[in-house]
Design an enzyme around this catalytic site. Structure first.
Site, PDB file in Angstrom:
ATOM      1  N   ASP A  37       0.784  -1.233   0.000  1.00 29.62           N
ATOM      2  CA  ASP A  37       0.000   0.000   0.000  1.00 29.62           C
ATOM      3  C   ASP A  37       0.821   1.291   0.000  1.00 29.62           C
ATOM      4  O   ASP A  37       0.344   2.321  -0.441  1.00 29.62           O
ATOM      5  CB  ASP A  37      -1.012   0.035   1.158  1.00 29.62           C
ATOM      6  CG  ASP A  37      -2.193   0.908   0.790  1.00 29.62           C
ATOM      7  OD1 ASP A  37      -2.598   0.851  -0.388  1.00 29.62           O
ATOM      8  OD2 ASP A  37      -2.674   1.652   1.647  1.00 29.62           O
ATOM      9  N   HIS A 231      30.482  -0.933  -4.344  1.00 35.74           N
ATOM     10  CA  HIS A 231      29.217  -0.225  -4.106  1.00 35.74           C
ATOM     11  C   HIS A 231      28.690  -0.547  -2.706  1.00 35.74           C
ATOM     12  O   HIS A 231      27.587  -1.059  -2.536  1.00 35.74           O
ATOM     13  CB  HIS A 231      28.185  -0.559  -5.202  1.00 35.74           C
ATOM     14  CG  HIS A 231      28.389   0.242  -6.458  1.00 35.74           C
ATOM     15  ND1 HIS A 231      27.651   0.071  -7.600  1.00 35.74           N
ATOM     16  CD2 HIS A 231      29.263   1.236  -6.752  1.00 35.74           C
ATOM     17  CE1 HIS A 231      28.057   0.928  -8.528  1.00 35.74           C
ATOM     18  NE2 HIS A 231      29.036   1.634  -8.039  1.00 35.74           N
ATOM     19  N   ASP A 248      31.317   8.292  -1.533  1.00 34.50           N
ATOM     20  CA  ASP A 248      30.866   8.477  -2.915  1.00 34.50           C
ATOM     21  C   ASP A 248      29.433   8.976  -2.817  1.00 34.50           C
ATOM     22  O   ASP A 248      28.521   8.201  -2.513  1.00 34.50           O
ATOM     23  CB  ASP A 248      30.974   7.138  -3.658  1.00 34.50           C
ATOM     24  CG  ASP A 248      30.664   7.268  -5.144  1.00 34.50           C
ATOM     25  OD1 ASP A 248      30.115   8.308  -5.557  1.00 34.50           O
ATOM     26  OD2 ASP A 248      30.967   6.315  -5.891  1.00 34.50           O
ATOM     27  N   ASP A 259      28.163  13.195  -9.224  1.00 33.77           N
ATOM     28  CA  ASP A 259      28.691  11.884  -8.802  1.00 33.77           C
ATOM     29  C   ASP A 259      30.133  12.090  -8.333  1.00 33.77           C
ATOM     30  O   ASP A 259      31.059  12.077  -9.143  1.00 33.77           O
ATOM     31  CB  ASP A 259      28.612  10.909  -9.986  1.00 33.77           C
ATOM     32  CG  ASP A 259      29.097   9.514  -9.611  1.00 33.77           C
ATOM     33  OD1 ASP A 259      29.353   9.257  -8.418  1.00 33.77           O
ATOM     34  OD2 ASP A 259      29.229   8.675 -10.522  1.00 33.77           O
ATOM     35  N   HIS A 338      37.653  -1.548 -11.880  1.00 37.41           N
ATOM     36  CA  HIS A 338      36.518  -0.918 -12.582  1.00 37.41           C
ATOM     37  C   HIS A 338      36.962   0.045 -13.673  1.00 37.41           C
ATOM     38  O   HIS A 338      38.140   0.285 -13.875  1.00 37.41           O
ATOM     39  CB  HIS A 338      35.583  -0.232 -11.576  1.00 37.41           C
ATOM     40  CG  HIS A 338      36.234   0.837 -10.747  1.00 37.41           C
ATOM     41  ND1 HIS A 338      36.625   2.047 -11.249  1.00 37.41           N
ATOM     42  CD2 HIS A 338      36.560   0.860  -9.420  1.00 37.41           C
ATOM     43  CE1 HIS A 338      37.136   2.783 -10.286  1.00 37.41           C
ATOM     44  NE2 HIS A 338      37.128   2.079  -9.162  1.00 37.41           N
ATOM     45  N   HIS A 342      32.328   7.118 -16.502  1.00 39.71           N
ATOM     46  CA  HIS A 342      31.097   6.850 -17.259  1.00 39.71           C
ATOM     47  C   HIS A 342      30.412   8.172 -17.555  1.00 39.71           C
ATOM     48  O   HIS A 342      30.617   9.168 -16.862  1.00 39.71           O
ATOM     49  CB  HIS A 342      30.169   5.937 -16.444  1.00 39.71           C
ATOM     50  CG  HIS A 342      29.927   6.433 -15.048  1.00 39.71           C
ATOM     51  ND1 HIS A 342      28.961   7.375 -14.745  1.00 39.71           N
ATOM     52  CD2 HIS A 342      30.555   6.167 -13.864  1.00 39.71           C
ATOM     53  CE1 HIS A 342      28.997   7.636 -13.442  1.00 39.71           C
ATOM     54  NE2 HIS A 342      29.967   6.926 -12.881  1.00 39.71           N
ATOM     55  N   HIS A 349      24.544   7.067 -14.181  1.00 37.03           N
ATOM     56  CA  HIS A 349      25.240   6.401 -15.284  1.00 37.03           C
ATOM     57  C   HIS A 349      24.368   6.588 -16.517  1.00 37.03           C
ATOM     58  O   HIS A 349      23.461   5.795 -16.751  1.00 37.03           O
ATOM     59  CB  HIS A 349      25.395   4.899 -15.027  1.00 37.03           C
ATOM     60  CG  HIS A 349      26.516   4.569 -14.091  1.00 37.03           C
ATOM     61  ND1 HIS A 349      27.489   3.647 -14.381  1.00 37.03           N
ATOM     62  CD2 HIS A 349      26.834   5.043 -12.864  1.00 37.03           C
ATOM     63  CE1 HIS A 349      28.343   3.562 -13.371  1.00 37.03           C
ATOM     64  NE2 HIS A 349      27.964   4.397 -12.426  1.00 37.03           N
ATOM     65  N   GLU A 373      37.313   8.537 -12.403  1.00 32.71           N
ATOM     66  CA  GLU A 373      37.290   7.991 -11.046  1.00 32.71           C
ATOM     67  C   GLU A 373      38.227   6.797 -10.830  1.00 32.71           C
ATOM     68  O   GLU A 373      37.769   5.685 -10.586  1.00 32.71           O
ATOM     69  CB  GLU A 373      35.857   7.614 -10.654  1.00 32.71           C
ATOM     70  CG  GLU A 373      35.089   6.779 -11.675  1.00 32.71           C
ATOM     71  CD  GLU A 373      33.690   6.431 -11.174  1.00 32.71           C
ATOM     72  OE1 GLU A 373      33.572   5.938 -10.050  1.00 32.71           O
ATOM     73  OE2 GLU A 373      32.717   6.665 -11.918  1.00 32.71           O
ATOM     74  N   TYR A 377      42.157  -0.554  -4.446  1.00 30.37           N
ATOM     75  CA  TYR A 377      41.399  -1.272  -3.422  1.00 30.37           C
ATOM     76  C   TYR A 377      42.273  -2.404  -2.876  1.00 30.37           C
ATOM     77  O   TYR A 377      42.636  -3.317  -3.621  1.00 30.37           O
ATOM     78  CB  TYR A 377      40.097  -1.800  -4.035  1.00 30.37           C
ATOM     79  CG  TYR A 377      39.337  -0.678  -4.717  1.00 30.37           C
ATOM     80  CD1 TYR A 377      38.501   0.162  -3.996  1.00 30.37           C
ATOM     81  CD2 TYR A 377      39.527  -0.414  -6.077  1.00 30.37           C
ATOM     82  CE1 TYR A 377      37.845   1.232  -4.607  1.00 30.37           C
ATOM     83  CE2 TYR A 377      38.873   0.648  -6.699  1.00 30.37           C
ATOM     84  CZ  TYR A 377      38.039   1.467  -5.952  1.00 30.37           C
ATOM     85  OH  TYR A 377      37.410   2.521  -6.572  1.00 30.37           O
ATOM     86  N   ARG A 395      39.288   6.033  -3.694  1.00 30.73           N
ATOM     87  CA  ARG A 395      38.813   6.453  -5.027  1.00 30.73           C
ATOM     88  C   ARG A 395      38.654   7.966  -4.984  1.00 30.73           C
ATOM     89  O   ARG A 395      38.274   8.521  -3.951  1.00 30.73           O
ATOM     90  CB  ARG A 395      37.476   5.773  -5.357  1.00 30.73           C
ATOM     91  CG  ARG A 395      36.887   6.186  -6.701  1.00 30.73           C
ATOM     92  CD  ARG A 395      35.758   5.280  -7.218  1.00 30.73           C
ATOM     93  NE  ARG A 395      34.558   5.327  -6.425  1.00 30.73           N
ATOM     94  CZ  ARG A 395      34.133   4.323  -5.649  1.00 30.73           C
ATOM     95  NH1 ARG A 395      34.843   3.200  -5.562  1.00 30.73           N
ATOM     96  NH2 ARG A 395      33.020   4.441  -4.960  1.00 30.73           N
ATOM     97  N   GLU A 397      36.885  10.951  -7.438  1.00 32.34           N
ATOM     98  CA  GLU A 397      36.001  11.040  -8.616  1.00 32.34           C
ATOM     99  C   GLU A 397      35.534  12.466  -8.851  1.00 32.34           C
ATOM    100  O   GLU A 397      35.001  13.115  -7.950  1.00 32.34           O
ATOM    101  CB  GLU A 397      34.779  10.129  -8.386  1.00 32.34           C
ATOM    102  CG  GLU A 397      33.726  10.220  -9.468  1.00 32.34           C
ATOM    103  CD  GLU A 397      32.583   9.226  -9.273  1.00 32.34           C
ATOM    104  OE1 GLU A 397      32.267   8.892  -8.105  1.00 32.34           O
ATOM    105  OE2 GLU A 397      32.008   8.792 -10.280  1.00 32.34           O
TER     106      GLU A 397
HETATM  107  N1  GLY Z   1      28.439   6.522  -7.682  1.00 36.53           N
HETATM  108  C1  GLY Z   1      28.534   5.355  -8.462  1.00 36.53           C
HETATM  109  C2  GLY Z   1      29.643   5.398  -9.405  1.00 36.53           C
HETATM  110  O1  GLY Z   1      30.574   6.148  -9.210  1.00 36.53           O
HETATM  111  O2  GLY Z   1      29.642   4.748 -10.398  1.00 36.53           O
HETATM  112 MN    MN Z   2      30.795   7.325 -10.947  1.00 34.12          MN
HETATM  113 MN    MN Z   3      30.504   7.709  -7.749  1.00 37.37          MN
END
Ligand code: GLY
Ligand code: MN
Ligand code: MN
Length: 427
Positions: A37, A231, A248, A259, A338, A342, A349, A373, A377, A395, A397
């Site tokens: 609901d 993530h 992040d 981002d 990674h 992007h 994304h 980014e 790690y 990281r 970014e």
């Molecule tokens: N915040 C997710 C990424 O950097 O892809």
């Molecule tokens: Mn990103």
């Molecule tokens: Mn990010």
């Protein structure tokens, strides 16, 4: 602000790309039930929003391309007193007619009937193959595929979305300015022994306080070794003295994302080992950003980032084989698993057709916005890593606009040098 004229231009541009005698249907996002609901906060479908700027559910945009003439039709929910009492006011057909520069507006309960009319003599039907709109899917399952070519409209709209207009760039900049406030606030406050979710709450508060109703994705606040989960969104652990925190976090302002990742010390000061690793990632990030310009391929950025990070990891004794061997066996992927970045915009994304249909890579073009980014790690459990570096994930970014001559780092004002981060912590 995106004007009605801009939305109309987008629809016109899209129509020009479509086959003659075709019909295109773009659906609003469906409402999702959260706990019997009650609903998840509603978020409009990105492609629908891009073409209409309309935020209500149960709506459809239909583009009809005849032999020569074309027509755009919007279907919106009709006004209904009882439902509006529960779920809020609707614009309704009458006001929608005044607000949107479309040829016709009808209430959504006429959608099926009208679609049947429009289908006559149309040979191609475009829709988003990922739609979960039951009405449309049901309709499609009943039409003869012998008579109609069926094509995915999402790919064509997403291609258009890659190049941002001036007003879109303004909104992204605004979104980043809000994210900056939150990141700087996080750098300033005392964090030792707080929980990760407290910092998450700070970000969400600052976003909302500054007019960004949503985060652009679930905020990642990863203390210490948690940063090695890429993530990580559980955010339920205590922040410990002497560890780093990878944050992040970006917001969504008027449907446009930021981002941003910063990695900062819990107690405000980097240790010697943390600083060594941090400076490496920062050096790589700065170098890759400086390479961004029209014509450059994303794969070249990826390659250079992998090269530079690998050299650093070898220097620190984290990778123990020769550079040649590491690259050949892709051993560095273990610590930088990674992509370098992007596209972003209405989605954090934005869909990424990095390649054409013939598998040729699309070089960067002025007006694209992408993240850069790089990260390293180093999981606590990996005993091959020198002890002083274990349990660290870093990281950094930023959000970069591609220009004809080079780039503009839209998030350059969010501090990231060791000196500036430590100075903010002291303030
Ligand atoms: N915040 C997710 C990424 O950097 O892809
Ligand atoms: Mn990103
Ligand atoms: Mn990010």
């Amino acid at each position: 602000m995106i004007t009605e004229v801009e939305y109309a231009k987008r629809r016109k541009k899209l129509l020009a790309k479509l086959k003659k005698k075709s019909l295109t249907v773009v659906c609003s996002a469906s409402v999702k039930i959260r706990s019997n609901d009650t609903e998840y906060p509603y978020r409009q479908n990105s492609n629908f929003y891009y073409l209409s700027g309309f935020k209500e559910d149960n709506s459809f945009l239909v583009l009809i391309q005849g032999k020569k003439e074309s027509k755009t039709v919007l279907f919106v929910q009709k006004k209904e007193k009882l439902l509006e009492l529960w779920n809020g006011k609707r614009l309704g057909v009458k006001k929608a007619k005044k607000s949107f520069m479309v040829d016709e507006v009808y209430s959504s309960d006429k959608f099926e009937k009208k679609l049947k009319e429009y289908m006559q003599e149309k040979h191609t039907l475009y829709y988003d193959f990922q739609t979960d709109n039951k009405l449309l899917l049901n309709f499609i399952s009943n039409i003869s595929s012998k008579l109609y070519a069926i094509k995915n409209i999402a790919k064509i709209i997403e291609q258009m979305r890659l190049i941002k207009s001036k007003s879109e760039i303004e909104l992204i900049k605004h979104s980043i300015a809000i994210a900056k406030k939150a990141h700087h606030q996080a750098m300033k406050i005392k964090k030792t022994d707080s929980f990760e979710y407290e910092l998450q709450a700070l970000f969400e508060f600052v976003f909302k306080q500054n007019g960004a109703y949503n985060d652009a994705y679930t905020t990642i606040v990863a203390g210490g070794n948690n940063a090695n989960t890429l993530h990580y969104i559980k955010n339920d652990q205590k922040l410990k003295d002497g560890e780093l925190i990878l944050i992040d976090a970006g917001c969504e302002y008027k449907y446009y994302a930021s981002d941003i990742t910063r990695t900062i010390p819990v107690n405000g000061k980097f240790s010697k080992a943390q600083k060594e690793l941090y400076e490496l990632v920062l050096h790589v990030e700065t170098k890759i950003i400086s390479m961004v310009k029209e014509g450059v391929k994303r794969s070249s950025l990826q390659k250079e980032a992998e090269k530079l990070l690998t050299k650093g990891l070898i220097e620190f004794g984290i990778l123990k084989k020769s550079y040649k061997k590491v690259m050949k066996k892709k051993l560095h992927k273990k610590y930088f698993p990674h992509g370098i970045g992007h596209f972003m915009g209405i989605d954090v994304h934005d869909q990424n057709p990095y390649k054409t249909k013939n598998n040729k890579e699309i070089p960067l073009q002025a007006g694209m916005v992408l993240t850069i980014e790089p990260g390293i790690y180093l999981p606590k459990e990996d005993k091959t890593i020198p002890k002083k570096y274990r349990g660290v994930g870093i990281r950094i970014e930023d959000n970069i606009l591609v220009t004809k001559k080079g780039y503009e780092n839209l998030s350059q004002d969010i501090v990231k040098s060791v000196k500036d981060i430590e100075a903010l912590a002291k303030s």
